[in-house]
Scaffold this active site. Structure first.
Site, PDB file in Angstrom:
ATOM      1  N   CYS A   1       0.852  -1.184   0.000  1.00 46.16           N
ATOM      2  CA  CYS A   1       0.000   0.000   0.000  1.00 46.16           C
ATOM      3  C   CYS A   1       0.891   1.239   0.000  1.00 46.16           C
ATOM      4  O   CYS A   1       1.699   1.423   0.922  1.00 46.16           O
ATOM      5  CB  CYS A   1      -0.866  -0.019   1.253  1.00 46.16           C
ATOM      6  SG  CYS A   1      -1.833   1.487   1.484  1.00 46.16           S
TER       7      CYS A   1
ATOM      8  N   CYS B   1      -0.966   3.540  -6.511  1.00 45.41           N
ATOM      9  CA  CYS B   1      -1.886   2.928  -5.539  1.00 45.41           C
ATOM     10  C   CYS B   1      -2.079   1.507  -6.030  1.00 45.41           C
ATOM     11  O   CYS B   1      -2.348   1.283  -7.219  1.00 45.41           O
ATOM     12  CB  CYS B   1      -3.219   3.659  -5.506  1.00 45.41           C
ATOM     13  SG  CYS B   1      -4.502   2.794  -4.562  1.00 45.41           S
TER      14      CYS B   1
HETATM   15  N1  DGL Z   1      -4.011   0.391  -1.953  1.00 42.49           N
HETATM   16  C1  DGL Z   1      -3.679   1.594  -1.280  1.00 42.49           C
HETATM   17  C2  DGL Z   1      -2.434   2.252  -1.889  1.00 42.49           C
HETATM   18  O1  DGL Z   1      -1.623   1.601  -2.526  1.00 42.49           O
HETATM   19  C3  DGL Z   1      -4.682   2.657  -0.985  1.00 42.49           C
HETATM   20  C4  DGL Z   1      -6.137   2.547  -1.073  1.00 42.49           C
HETATM   21  C5  DGL Z   1      -6.818   3.279   0.058  1.00 42.49           C
HETATM   22  O2  DGL Z   1      -7.094   4.493  -0.051  1.00 42.49           O
HETATM   23  O3  DGL Z   1      -7.037   2.604   1.070  1.00 42.49           O
HETATM   24  O4  DGL Z   1      -2.225   3.426  -1.725  1.00 42.49           O
END
Ligand code: DGL
Length: 269
Positions: A79, A194
């Protein structure tokens, strides 16, 4: 490679939701023989809408509990919104090796021909000091446009959950600012900053006003994992990861693990 790693290491992959599956699939390809624990902190999703203090205050203790429960040999924070904040806190707190996922600005700028690159991330990720520092250090003279998307991670989550009603207009509104054309040059590279966004890659490609190279950092994360754990048995069959959702809400992990991601993203180097 870190000394003393077991032949079958346990790798914990963590995200706010299902986006980390785009990272998990690359790691599984590189180390099919490892045991995988995937944790989606969906009780706190979307991370992009939380303040920096809230994310640190949430992720650090949750990872502590997960380390105590699952005893991983390595933890991947799949993330960007969390990794751009918490890696230092995590490394100071526990001796387990951690691998983060951060915007692939360096490879994107290195390969851009028009010298115009956009970074598409959550509104949290594009505001981070960490992201600004990557641009400062690695843009190499490219013009970098930061695009904070409020809704794309949630749209990806819904699409993966089988919601067929995500309209083209919804997605187009989120990605439109990535496409810059000043009459002399136009964006040719977009960083998927993301981990949820590669879940929508086929639609991003279809809705882009002109073709660009989409940069997904997942293969680079997988290579870092192999650097730390060693190559293992690449011929091994992979078992299904254990999946946990902090909300306790029911999910269909079988379907979630077999998404059609599309495979036309250029791999980060
Ligand atoms: N998957 C997450 C990232 O790579 C973010 C998504 C969220 O806002 O929770 O930033």
């Amino acid at each position: 490679m870190i000394a003393g790693m077991p032949a079958v290491p346990t790798i914990l992959v963590f995200d706010s939701g299902l986006g980390g599956l785009t990272v998990l699939r690359e790691i599984v390809r590189a180390r099919p023989d490892a045991r995988y624990v995937y944790v989606a902190d969906d009780a706190f999703f979307p991370y992009g809408q939380h303040s920096e203090a809230e994310i640190v205050g949430r992720v650090v203790p949750v990872i502590g509990e997960l380390i105590a429960t699952h005893r991983p040999d390595l933890v991947v924070i799949a993330c960007n919104t969390a990794s751009t904040l918490v890696m230092g806190h995590l490394r100071r707190a526990w001796p387990v090796p951690f691998v983060g996922t951060v915007p692939a600005i360096k490879p994107a700028c290195a390969q851009s021909q028009t010298r115009r690159v956009s970074v598409l991330g959550t509104s949290g990720t594009v505001k981070r000091e960490y992201t600004r520092a990557l641009i400062h250090d690695f843009a190499g003279g490219c013009d970098v446009t930061l695009v904070g998307s409020a809704n794309l991670a949630s749209l990806a989550e819904k699409a993966l959950g089988g919601d067929a009603d995500i309209s083209d207009a919804d997605i187009t509104a989120e990605i439109a600012p990535c496409f810059v054309d000043d009459g002399v040059s136009r964006t040719d590279t977009v960083v998927l900053a993301c981990t949820h966004y590669p879940l929508l890659l086929d639609r991003l490609i279809a809705l882009a006003p002109w073709p660009v190279t989409w940069i997904d950092p997942a293969p680079a994360v997988a290579r870092r994992v192999v650097d730390l754990l060693g190559a293992g048995d690449i011929e091994a069959g992979s078992g299904a990861p254990e999946m946990y959702f902090t909300s306790g809400r029911p999910h269909a992990p079988g379907a979630a693990l077999l998404p059609s991601f599309g495979d036309r993203a250029k791999l980060a180097i």
